[in-house]
Design a protein around this motif. Structure first.
Motif, PDB file in Angstrom:
ATOM      1  N   THR A 274      -0.715   3.864  -2.367  1.00 50.40           N
ATOM      2  CA  THR A 274      -2.008   4.327  -1.850  1.00 50.40           C
ATOM      3  C   THR A 274      -1.810   5.311  -0.701  1.00 50.40           C
ATOM      4  OG1 THR A 274      -3.029   2.243  -2.508  1.00 50.40           O
ATOM      5  CG2 THR A 274      -4.190   3.552  -0.850  1.00 50.40           C
TER       6      THR A 274
ATOM      7  N   VAL B 233      -7.050   2.932   4.729  1.00 51.21           N
ATOM      8  CA  VAL B 233      -5.910   3.801   4.426  1.00 51.21           C
ATOM      9  C   VAL B 233      -5.872   5.033   5.327  1.00 51.21           C
ATOM     10  CG1 VAL B 233      -7.041   5.064   2.538  1.00 51.21           C
ATOM     11  CG2 VAL B 233      -4.546   4.852   2.582  1.00 51.21           C
TER      12      VAL B 233
ATOM     13  N   ARG C 186      -4.870  -4.895  -8.272  1.00 54.31           N
ATOM     14  CA  ARG C 186      -4.501  -3.502  -8.529  1.00 54.31           C
ATOM     15  C   ARG C 186      -4.491  -3.169 -10.010  1.00 54.31           C
ATOM     16  NH1 ARG C 186       1.674  -2.858  -6.320  1.00 54.31           N
ATOM     17  NH2 ARG C 186       2.745  -4.154  -7.839  1.00 54.31           N
TER      18      ARG C 186
ATOM     19  N   ARG D 148      -4.067  -7.956  -3.260  1.00 52.09           N
ATOM     20  CA  ARG D 148      -3.854  -6.600  -3.780  1.00 52.09           C
ATOM     21  C   ARG D 148      -3.098  -6.629  -5.107  1.00 52.09           C
ATOM     22  NH1 ARG D 148      -1.966  -3.511   1.768  1.00 52.09           N
ATOM     23  NH2 ARG D 148      -4.049  -3.185   2.630  1.00 52.09           N
TER      24      ARG D 148
ATOM     25  N   ASP E 166      -0.366   8.626  -2.021  1.00 47.84           N
ATOM     26  CA  ASP E 166      -1.419   9.400  -2.696  1.00 47.84           C
ATOM     27  C   ASP E 166      -2.320  10.096  -1.683  1.00 47.84           C
ATOM     28  OD1 ASP E 166      -0.417   8.575  -5.161  1.00 47.84           O
ATOM     29  OD2 ASP E 166      -2.020   7.107  -5.522  1.00 47.84           O
ATOM     30  N   GLU E 167      -2.646   9.408  -0.588  1.00 43.69           N
ATOM     31  CA  GLU E 167      -3.489  10.006   0.448  1.00 43.69           C
ATOM     32  C   GLU E 167      -2.761  11.154   1.150  1.00 43.69           C
ATOM     33  OE1 GLU E 167      -6.696  10.796   3.020  1.00 43.69           O
ATOM     34  OE2 GLU E 167      -6.628   9.706   1.107  1.00 43.69           O
TER      35      GLU E 167
ATOM     36  N   GLY F  90       0.782  -1.231   0.000  1.00 46.61           N
ATOM     37  CA  GLY F  90       0.000   0.000   0.000  1.00 46.61           C
ATOM     38  C   GLY F  90       0.812   1.278   0.000  1.00 46.61           C
TER      39      GLY F  90
END
Length: 168
Positions: free
Chosen positions: A16, A139, A99, A95, A19-20, A13
């Motif tokens: 991810t 997340v 993905r 994942r 990006d967050e 992750g």
């Protein structure tokens, strides 16, 4: 100014989470996107001059960098914090299969490589990380733990920084 490395195996992750962090307004860069390349032995390596410039630029800004490369240890002294992102093997495999933002892990030999890296590389990363965060939770919870460990808790969770080897 903090320099925070988010590292871990494929499928944990990292992209991810980065990006967050970017969506929350942090300077957050995925080293897999233009900062890395295939090395002479087929391993993933950071493009050292680019990474060095990145770590040297904007000294007043906090920076989150995500990635896992065979030469990342050269840069460890420049990071304030190194955080290992991990997840159960079954979740990582799911994942990788699901993905859409990265094709790595779709082929059986790539998944075997990830399993091998989990056995051989992840323990080395664990030894050099200040904190390990399990990414099997949503997340936003992972990001809150990252921010807490880095001493950058978001306004909604202003609590003392986590100092445990495994941030709960």
């Amino acid at each position: 100014m903090r320099r925070v490395l988010l590292t871990g195996m494929s499928g944990t992750g990292k992209s991810t989470v980065i990006d967050e962090l970017a969506a929350r307004g942090f300077l957050a860069i995925d080293a897999d996107e233009g900062w890395s390349e295939s090395g002479p032995e087929g391993d993933w390596v950071w493009i050292e001059d680019r990474i060095q410039r990145l770590l040297s630029d904007k000294p007043s800004d906090d920076l989150f960098l995500s990635g896992c490369a065979s030469n990342q240890g050269k840069f460890y002294p420049q990071f304030s914090h190194i955080i290992l992102l991990s997840a159960p093997v079954d979740l990582i495999m799911q994942r990788l299969a699901d993905r859409r933002n990265n094709t790595f892990g779709k082929l059986p030999e790539e998944r075997m490589r990830v399993l091998s890296d989990i056995s051989a590389v992840e323990p080395l990363l664990r030894k050099t990380s200040g904190c390990e965060i399990d990414t099997s939770v949503p997340v936003h919870e992972v990001v809150e733990k990252v921010l807490q460990f880095a001493g950058l808790a978001s306004p909604s969770t202003a609590s003392a920084p986590c100092t445990a080897a495994v941030c709960a």
